[in-house]
Design a protein around this motif. Sequence first.
Motif, mmCIF file in Angstrom:
data_model
loop_
_atom_site.group_PDB
_atom_site.id
_atom_site.type_symbol
_atom_site.label_atom_id
_atom_site.label_comp_id
_atom_site.label_asym_id
_atom_site.label_seq_id
_atom_site.Cartn_x
_atom_site.Cartn_y
_atom_site.Cartn_z
ATOM 1 N N GLN A 1 -1.437 -3.054 6.127
ATOM 2 C CA GLN A 1 -2.818 -3.164 5.644
ATOM 3 C C GLN A 1 -3.085 -2.139 4.538
ATOM 4 O OE1 GLN A 1 -1.908 -2.694 8.848
ATOM 5 N NE2 GLN A 1 -2.920 -4.172 10.174
ATOM 6 N N ASP A 2 -2.524 -0.946 4.707
ATOM 7 C CA ASP A 2 -2.696 0.097 3.695
ATOM 8 C C ASP A 2 -2.022 -0.296 2.382
ATOM 9 O OD1 ASP A 2 -4.047 1.596 5.630
ATOM 10 O OD2 ASP A 2 -2.189 2.562 6.302
ATOM 11 N N GLN A 3 -0.892 -0.978 2.457
ATOM 12 C CA GLN A 3 -0.210 -1.451 1.247
ATOM 13 C C GLN A 3 -1.097 -2.446 0.488
ATOM 14 O OE1 GLN A 3 3.417 -3.083 2.805
ATOM 15 N NE2 GLN A 3 4.464 -1.122 2.804
ATOM 16 N N VAL A 4 -1.746 -3.349 1.231
ATOM 17 C CA VAL A 4 -2.630 -4.333 0.599
ATOM 18 C C VAL A 4 -3.813 -3.614 -0.043
ATOM 19 C CG1 VAL A 4 -4.137 -6.334 0.985
ATOM 20 C CG2 VAL A 4 -1.941 -6.176 2.196
ATOM 21 N N ARG A 5 -4.430 -2.698 0.686
ATOM 22 C CA ARG A 5 -5.588 -1.960 0.161
ATOM 23 C C ARG A 5 -5.255 -1.182 -1.102
ATOM 24 N NH1 ARG A 5 -9.800 -0.040 4.174
ATOM 25 N NH2 ARG A 5 -9.563 -1.342 5.991
ATOM 26 N N LEU A 6 -4.101 -0.529 -1.104
ATOM 27 C CA LEU A 6 -3.692 0.247 -2.288
ATOM 28 C C LEU A 6 -3.410 -0.655 -3.483
ATOM 29 C CD1 LEU A 6 -1.385 2.947 -0.660
ATOM 30 C CD2 LEU A 6 -3.592 3.328 -1.780
ATOM 31 N N ALA A 7 -2.837 -1.819 -3.227
ATOM 32 C CA ALA A 7 -2.508 -2.746 -4.312
ATOM 33 C C ALA A 7 -3.753 -3.389 -4.918
ATOM 34 C CB ALA A 7 -1.559 -3.834 -3.809
ATOM 35 N N ILE A 8 -4.800 -3.589 -4.096
ATOM 36 C CA ILE A 8 -6.016 -4.268 -4.561
ATOM 37 C C ILE A 8 -7.230 -3.482 -4.047
ATOM 38 C CG2 ILE A 8 -7.192 -6.504 -4.762
ATOM 39 C CD1 ILE A 8 -4.596 -7.755 -3.584
ATOM 40 N N PRO A 9 -7.565 -2.376 -4.693
ATOM 41 C CA PRO A 9 -8.647 -1.525 -4.195
ATOM 42 C C PRO A 9 -10.058 -2.063 -4.451
ATOM 43 C CG PRO A 9 -7.712 -0.590 -6.188
ATOM 44 C CD PRO A 9 -6.866 -1.787 -5.832
ATOM 45 N N GLU A 10 -10.186 -3.088 -5.282
ATOM 46 C CA GLU A 10 -11.516 -3.581 -5.647
ATOM 47 C C GLU A 10 -12.109 -4.553 -4.632
ATOM 48 O OE1 GLU A 10 -8.472 -6.058 -7.970
ATOM 49 O OE2 GLU A 10 -8.729 -3.975 -7.400
ATOM 50 N N CYS A 11 -11.550 -4.629 -3.440
ATOM 51 C CA CYS A 11 -12.057 -5.513 -2.387
ATOM 52 C C CYS A 11 -12.669 -4.702 -1.262
ATOM 53 C CB CYS A 11 -10.919 -6.347 -1.785
ATOM 54 S SG CYS A 11 -10.199 -7.501 -2.937
ATOM 55 N N ASP B 1 7.334 -13.098 1.939
ATOM 56 C CA ASP B 1 7.364 -11.637 1.849
ATOM 57 C C ASP B 1 5.981 -11.111 1.466
ATOM 58 O OD1 ASP B 1 7.524 -10.873 -1.326
ATOM 59 O OD2 ASP B 1 8.486 -12.792 -0.886
ATOM 60 N N LEU B 2 5.718 -9.895 1.885
ATOM 61 C CA LEU B 2 4.402 -9.286 1.688
ATOM 62 C C LEU B 2 4.050 -9.154 0.212
ATOM 63 C CD1 LEU B 2 1.907 -7.993 2.999
ATOM 64 C CD2 LEU B 2 3.156 -5.818 3.037
ATOM 65 N N GLU B 3 4.998 -8.758 -0.603
ATOM 66 C CA GLU B 3 4.742 -8.567 -2.033
ATOM 67 C C GLU B 3 4.217 -9.845 -2.695
ATOM 68 O OE1 GLU B 3 4.129 -6.362 -5.285
ATOM 69 O OE2 GLU B 3 4.930 -5.540 -3.429
ATOM 70 N N SER B 4 4.822 -10.979 -2.375
ATOM 71 C CA SER B 4 4.367 -12.256 -2.950
ATOM 72 C C SER B 4 2.961 -12.605 -2.472
ATOM 73 C CB SER B 4 5.333 -13.383 -2.568
ATOM 74 O OG SER B 4 6.605 -13.141 -3.103
#
Length: 161
Positions: free
Chosen positions: A49-59, A142-145
């Motif tokens: 979840q932290d990886q997603v948040r860091l990649a897209i902080p504007e949500c 995969d998570l990155e995609s």
Amino acid sequence: MKNGCFHGLTLIYNYVFIRLCSSVQTFTHYQSKNMTKVFLSGGTKGNWQDQVRLAIPECYYFDPREAGKLSTMKEIAELERYWLDECDILFFFFEATNPSGLGSAFEVGYCVSKGVPVIFVDEKRTSHSEWIGVHCNEVFLDLESGIISLKKYVKINNHET
């Protein structure tokens, strides 16, 4: 449901939501901004979840790890249903180490029935997860995609060019 009863439930959900926020300022920020609201569905033991948040902080993220601060399963279920009603998109990461995915399967079905888009990252790859995937808008291995797809959705939802 009568208006008074519905209003009462809304107040309860807001109270529970505010209890989870680190401050009332966070809650006010969520309500005052036109941010894409993402429900992060999947295992709660890792840090994906932290990886997603860091990649897209504007949500704004609804993170079920936060619901664990509540005292009863009923409170957790009510809060998560409220989050599902509020979210613009569900992002489901089915980690290979996730024992069942039963809660996420409910969340996917709930969102699909409401017309909420679902991005599914199927790291587990079983016949059951394949069945869940046919109901989702997009499926990745995969998570990155999955994160790349979520970025595109957020850009469109926020009307960015």
